[in-house]
Design an enzyme around this catalytic site. Structure first.
Site, PDB file in Angstrom:
ATOM      1  N   LYS A 224       0.822  -1.222   0.000  1.00 44.40           N
ATOM      2  CA  LYS A 224       0.000   0.000   0.000  1.00 44.40           C
ATOM      3  C   LYS A 224       0.851   1.264   0.000  1.00 44.40           C
ATOM      4  CE  LYS A 224      -4.370  -1.869   1.009  1.00 44.40           C
ATOM      5  NZ  LYS A 224      -5.452  -2.198   1.909  1.00 44.40           N
ATOM      6  N   ARG A 263      -3.554 -10.201   4.150  1.00 49.50           N
ATOM      7  CA  ARG A 263      -3.875 -10.300   2.716  1.00 49.50           C
ATOM      8  C   ARG A 263      -2.675  -9.768   1.958  1.00 49.50           C
ATOM      9  NH1 ARG A 263      -5.709  -6.919  -1.149  1.00 49.50           N
ATOM     10  NH2 ARG A 263      -7.211  -7.707  -2.666  1.00 49.50           N
TER      11      ARG A 263
HETATM   12  N1  PMM Z   1      -7.222  -3.860  -0.112  1.00 48.71           N
HETATM   13  C1  PMM Z   1      -7.394  -3.868  -1.434  1.00 48.71           C
HETATM   14  C2  PMM Z   1      -8.387  -4.664  -2.039  1.00 48.71           C
HETATM   15  N2  PMM Z   1      -9.157  -5.469  -1.289  1.00 48.71           N
HETATM   16  N3  PMM Z   1      -9.753  -6.330   0.808  1.00 48.71           N
HETATM   17  C3  PMM Z   1      -9.591  -6.348   2.136  1.00 48.71           C
HETATM   18  N4  PMM Z   1     -10.359  -7.140   2.896  1.00 48.71           N
HETATM   19  N5  PMM Z   1      -8.668  -5.574   2.767  1.00 48.71           N
HETATM   20  C4  PMM Z   1      -7.852  -4.723   2.083  1.00 48.71           C
HETATM   21  O1  PMM Z   1      -7.041  -4.013   2.702  1.00 48.71           O
HETATM   22  C5  PMM Z   1      -7.999  -4.676   0.663  1.00 48.71           C
HETATM   23  C6  PMM Z   1      -8.981  -5.503   0.046  1.00 48.71           C
HETATM   24  C7  PMM Z   1      -6.537  -2.987  -2.274  1.00 48.71           C
HETATM   25  O2  PMM Z   1      -5.361  -3.646  -2.616  1.00 48.71           O
HETATM   26  P1  PMM Z   1      -5.114  -4.393  -4.039  1.00 48.71           P
HETATM   27  O3  PMM Z   1      -5.664  -3.506  -5.109  1.00 48.71           O
HETATM   28  O4  PMM Z   1      -3.663  -4.554  -4.144  1.00 48.71           O
HETATM   29  O5  PMM Z   1      -5.797  -5.698  -4.029  1.00 48.71           O
END
Ligand code: PMM
Length: 283
Positions: A224, A263
């Protein structure tokens, strides 16, 4: 400890250590890996690779949630997500689907998904919570204040720790009232979603702040922007794919604090870090 997935493929994994959720973004525009896994075959191959590295769950997403992102249509989201879920479901790990849409949740579960990851915590579409209750799958409820297009304007808190906890507690009540079983809920503080870098760090410094709610907690730290800022070279943020080492450092701290899950875009290094943290915690 017996593996609960053997008896119930839709039970939350409880391996006795922090769970690693591997991310497969089937999107052209995610900030972290935008476009790399957009073709179904590439996404499926990447999912298999993350499973081989030791992922406990694979999180498949068809909508980018990066700040300012436009939403794909529901049909487009289904087109991106379903073939990937269908191909990865037989691999024996749980498949989570990252969606705010109840119809996507419904069709994904029909194709083998075992968990719904809703970054809006049921706020984007009021039908989501009753749909998940009907489907009987675990639900990852994230702290959210609005869609990506303008979420950063909502990053205003007097006390981010208390406000995120109180807002999540309220949304848990709504989820329970909609019929989702308490043992199927996982919480997520939603780092970067209507939060500045300082807000994210404040939440991470209090990694146990959701303990009073008595539910498992997953953190999405991976790649992030607040890590890009921490590691910046002058005005130049560290690029997303070069933030993995810092992400592993945060995973180690979260595993030491007893987080249920993380995650992440890479898996092996996180499994290694968690193995180390378990030794430090229990020996
Ligand atoms: N962050 C992203 C997308 N989905 N879901 C959950 N539960 N928690 C998160 O922090 C989260 C998510 C954004 O990151 P990405 O685009 O790299 O997937």
């Amino acid at each position: 400890m017996s593996d609960p997935r053997v008896s119930d493929p839709r039970a939350l994994p409880r391996p006795g250590r922090t769970v690693v959720v591997g991310v497969v973004n089937v999107t052209p525009d995610s900030f972290s890996d935008g476009g790399r896994w957009y073709e179904p075959q590439a996404a499926i191959g990447h999912g298999r690779d993350l499973v081989a590295q030791g992922a406990d769950l694979i999180d498949v997403g068809g909508e980018s949630t990066r700040p300012g992102a436009d939403r794909p249509s529901q049909d487009e989201e289904l087109r991106r997500v379903l073939p990937v879920v269908e191909s990865l479901a037989p691999l024996g790990v749980g498949i989570s689907v990252d969606t705010m849409r109840p119809e996507v949740a419904r069709q994904a579960v029909a194709c083998g998904a075992t968990l719904i990851n809703d970054v809006s915590g049921g706020m984007a579409d009021p039908q989501m919570l009753t749909t998940v209750a009907e489907l009987g799958v675990p639900y990852l409820l994230m702290h959210w204040r609005g869609h990506s297009l303008d979420m950063q304007s909502r990053a205003v808190y007097h006390d981010v720790v208390t406000e995120v906890r109180d807002e999540l507690a309220r949304q848990v009540e709504v989820a329970l009232a909609a019929g989702i079983a308490e043992q199927r809920l996982v919480l997520d503080p939603g780092l970067g979603f209507a939060k500045t870098a300082e807000h994210n760090w404040a939440l991470l410094r209090r990694a146990d702040f959701l303990d009073p709610l008595g539910l498992p907690v997953l953190w999405g730290v991976s790649r992030k922007a607040f890590l890009g800022r921490l590691l910046a070279n002058g005005e130049q943020l560290r690029p997303a794919v070069e933030r993995d080492d810092a992400t592993v450092a945060v995973t180690t701290a979260l595993a030491l604090a007893g987080a249920w899950g993380v995650r992440t875009h890479t898996v092996r290094a996180h499994r290694d870090a968690i193995a180390v943290a378990e030794q430090l915690r229990h020996r």
